[in-house]
Scaffold this motif. Structure first.
Motif, mmCIF file in Angstrom:
data_model
loop_
_atom_site.group_PDB
_atom_site.id
_atom_site.type_symbol
_atom_site.label_atom_id
_atom_site.label_comp_id
_atom_site.label_asym_id
_atom_site.label_seq_id
_atom_site.Cartn_x
_atom_site.Cartn_y
_atom_site.Cartn_z
ATOM 1 N N MET A 118 0.835 -1.206 0.000
ATOM 2 C CA MET A 118 0.000 0.000 0.000
ATOM 3 C C MET A 118 0.868 1.253 0.000
ATOM 4 S SD MET A 118 -3.305 -0.809 2.405
ATOM 5 C CE MET A 118 -2.511 -1.681 3.742
ATOM 6 N N ARG A 119 1.947 1.228 0.790
ATOM 7 C CA ARG A 119 2.858 2.375 0.802
ATOM 8 C C ARG A 119 3.431 2.614 -0.586
ATOM 9 N NH1 ARG A 119 3.166 6.748 3.447
ATOM 10 N NH2 ARG A 119 3.198 7.557 1.342
ATOM 11 N N LYS A 120 3.807 1.548 -1.275
ATOM 12 C CA LYS A 120 4.353 1.648 -2.629
ATOM 13 C C LYS A 120 3.329 2.225 -3.594
ATOM 14 C CE LYS A 120 6.493 -1.289 -6.188
ATOM 15 N NZ LYS A 120 6.897 -2.684 -6.521
ATOM 16 N N MET A 121 2.081 1.757 -3.503
ATOM 17 C CA MET A 121 1.028 2.253 -4.382
ATOM 18 C C MET A 121 0.723 3.731 -4.102
ATOM 19 S SD MET A 121 0.244 -0.191 -6.491
ATOM 20 C CE MET A 121 2.038 -0.405 -6.456
ATOM 21 N N ILE A 122 0.719 4.106 -2.834
ATOM 22 C CA ILE A 122 0.501 5.512 -2.474
ATOM 23 C C ILE A 122 1.577 6.388 -3.109
ATOM 24 C CG2 ILE A 122 0.565 7.162 -0.560
ATOM 25 C CD1 ILE A 122 -0.690 4.840 1.162
ATOM 26 N N ASP A 123 2.823 5.966 -2.950
ATOM 27 C CA ASP A 123 3.939 6.758 -3.482
ATOM 28 C C ASP A 123 3.885 6.855 -5.004
ATOM 29 O OD1 ASP A 123 4.840 7.101 -0.901
ATOM 30 O OD2 ASP A 123 6.356 5.509 -1.011
ATOM 31 N N GLY A 210 3.109 4.730 9.068
ATOM 32 C CA GLY A 210 3.737 4.339 7.821
ATOM 33 C C GLY A 210 2.885 4.534 6.580
ATOM 34 N N LEU A 211 1.563 4.678 6.733
ATOM 35 C CA LEU A 211 0.694 4.915 5.578
ATOM 36 C C LEU A 211 0.268 6.378 5.453
ATOM 37 C CD1 LEU A 211 -1.648 1.771 5.539
ATOM 38 C CD2 LEU A 211 0.379 2.229 4.148
ATOM 39 N N ASN A 212 0.679 7.204 6.396
ATOM 40 C CA ASN A 212 0.332 8.625 6.311
ATOM 41 C C ASN A 212 1.048 9.292 5.144
ATOM 42 O OD1 ASN A 212 -1.031 8.204 8.741
ATOM 43 N ND2 ASN A 212 -0.355 10.153 9.594
ATOM 44 N N PRO A 213 0.484 10.396 4.652
ATOM 45 C CA PRO A 213 1.199 11.158 3.623
ATOM 46 C C PRO A 213 2.584 11.563 4.119
ATOM 47 C CG PRO A 213 -1.061 11.941 3.856
ATOM 48 C CD PRO A 213 -0.820 10.995 4.989
ATOM 49 N N LYS A 214 3.534 11.632 3.209
ATOM 50 C CA LYS A 214 4.879 12.094 3.578
ATOM 51 C C LYS A 214 4.776 13.503 4.163
ATOM 52 C CE LYS A 214 7.156 8.443 2.189
ATOM 53 N NZ LYS A 214 7.904 8.374 0.944
ATOM 54 N N GLY A 215 5.505 13.729 5.246
ATOM 55 C CA GLY A 215 5.435 15.006 5.944
ATOM 56 C C GLY A 215 4.406 15.023 7.051
ATOM 57 N N SER A 216 3.612 13.961 7.147
ATOM 58 C CA SER A 216 2.588 13.868 8.205
ATOM 59 C C SER A 216 2.706 12.539 8.943
ATOM 60 C CB SER A 216 1.190 13.998 7.596
ATOM 61 O OG SER A 216 1.036 15.221 6.926
ATOM 62 N N GLN A 217 3.934 12.112 9.186
ATOM 63 C CA GLN A 217 4.164 10.805 9.797
ATOM 64 C C GLN A 217 4.668 10.919 11.228
ATOM 65 O OE1 GLN A 217 6.560 8.435 7.125
ATOM 66 N NE2 GLN A 217 4.872 8.171 5.695
ATOM 67 N N GLU A 218 4.096 11.871 11.949
ATOM 68 C CA GLU A 218 4.464 12.038 13.353
ATOM 69 C C GLU A 218 3.210 12.056 14.208
ATOM 70 O OE1 GLU A 218 6.664 15.634 13.638
ATOM 71 O OE2 GLU A 218 8.461 14.816 12.657
#
Length: 409
Positions: A118-123, A210-218
């Motif tokens: 899923m992470r790969k597909m999101i990216d 780990g599935l959050n948008p990049k920059g929102s993983q905190e």
């Protein structure tokens, strides 16, 4: 672009065990010539025609394509508004189909619980799907609709009752009867095999966001439960829930995609209840040990090969009697900033991995196909609650045997 297509839904993988159950449900609920125009898809004409005969569904069209041949997938997705796929492990077989769906603006739903895929597909596809209005909705089965829609439901009720959202929610699996899906086990085995070859996958799997948008993983959430504890709120020992590593990340992605309406300090976690007293603690210990053994067994090891002989294989599953006698009940405990508790439950009337999952997936596909003008306007790589909102809640309760309840103070 998808308005004037031949079909509303194609069930891709209809000759497999779970795909057949989805087709059976669609036939029973929506018929062959009803409000939903649907077809069964796969790569083997003979197998699909066999399913037609078994179900008494000769009127349902058959669509042939091959997951390894992109040109066949592209022709298939252009014939339908929605692709509903049960063909996994998705990391092995699913990527070209997602690519084709995004390219031709065909909405899509699946059963995956493969976080690394899923992470790969999101990216790879989120921005393009968002730009052209395509909705790709993963995790439309037991992982993770009860969790994701359950949190959506509880927060909605908390806001209605108190005017505020819960700052914390925990899900507790109170009771469950059913067997692990062969497809789920195959996907889990494939995830571990991929992680063994590519250590960076562990970073995705172990990241709570780990599935959050990049920059929102905190956030304030840490790692999933790895021990047994006594939970005072439910008066029970709790142990790790094997699906938590999937469900929690889906719930957190839902929150992030909606721009954090519950606040960036919102916390969510899951566990299984094992009962009170010595027996509950002993049951929790046994569950912890079993989960640990399953997760630590290396691919091609003696332990993994021994497990493979006893656990179901893809395409295998329990009898109709076992599916219909299965069930699950999950408790949701929400806590507001002042300590007030808001509690609810999610229940299902069939075994989680097959009977209930097939109905949830089918209703997700129908919601994508028929309710687009009513659903939220979101597009991209979505979660069930973000894609469907109240419409799926209504469909699940009316048609799929799920119940969402609130225990008001």
């Amino acid at each position: 672009m998808s308005k004037n297509r031949e079909f509303d839904v194609i069930i891709w993988g209809a000759s497999g065990f779970t795909g057949r159950l989805v087709a059976e449900y669609m036939l029973q609920k929506y018929g062959a010539n009803g409000t939903v125009k649907w077809a069964m898809g796969g790569r083997n004409t003979e197998k699909l025609e066999g399913i037609q005969k078994e179900l008494g569904a000769e009127e349902i069209p058959v669509v042939i394509a091959d997951s390894k041949k992109m040109d066949t997938l592209e022709r298939m997705v252009q014939r339908t508004k929605v692709i509903c796929t049960t063909v996994g492990p998705y990391a092995k077989y699913g990527s070209p189909l997602v690519e084709a769906c995004v390219k031709f603006q065909t909405d899509y739903c699946d059963l995956t619980g493969e976080v690394q895929w899923m992470r790969k597909m999101i990216d790879q596809h989120h921005e393009a799907a968002q730009a052209n209005g395509t909705r790709i909705v993963h995790t439309c089965g037991f992982d993770s609709i009860p969790s994701d829609m359950g949190v959506y439901f509880l927060q909605k009720k908390a806001k209605e009752i108190t005017g505020k959202y819960c700052q914390q929610i925990k899900l507790r699996v109170k009771a469950m009867k059913g067997e692990m899906s062969g497809g789920t086990y195959a996907s889990l085995s494939n995830v571990l095999a991929e992680a063994g070859k590519d250590k960076s996958i562990y970073k995705v799997l172990l990241n709570p966001y780990g599935l959050n948008p990049k920059g929102s993983q905190e956030g304030k959430d840490g790692e999933d439960l790895k021990s047994i504890l006594f939970d005072e709120d439910v008066k029970s020992w709790i142990a790790p829930f094997i699906m938590a590593t999937i469900n929690t990340r889906v719930v957190r992605r839902s929150h992030a995609l909606q721009n954090f309406p519950y606040g960036k300090d919102f916390q969510y976690e899951e566990a299984m209840m094992t009962g009170a007293g010595f027996s509950g603690r002993a049951k929790g210990t046994m569950l912890l040990m079993g989960t640990g053994i399953m997760m630590s067994a290396k691919p091609d090891s003696f332990l993994r090969n021994t497990m493979n002989r006893f656990l179901p294989k893809p395409g295998e599953g329990p009898s109709k009697e076992k599916r219909e006698s299965g069930f699950y009940k999950m408790l949701l405990i929400g806590k507001l900033a002042d300590g007030t508790l808001i509690q609810g439950s999610v229940t299902g009337d069939r075994d989680p991995g097959y009977g209930s999952t097939s109905k949830m997936l089918a209703e997700s596909a129908v919601c994508l196909a028929l309710d687009k003008h009513k659903t939220p306007k979101a597009a991209g790589m979505l979660t069930p609650s973000v894609a469907f909102g109240d419409l799926l809640l209504s469909r699940l309760e009316a048609n799929a045997g799920l119940k969402f309840k609130i225990y008001e103070p």
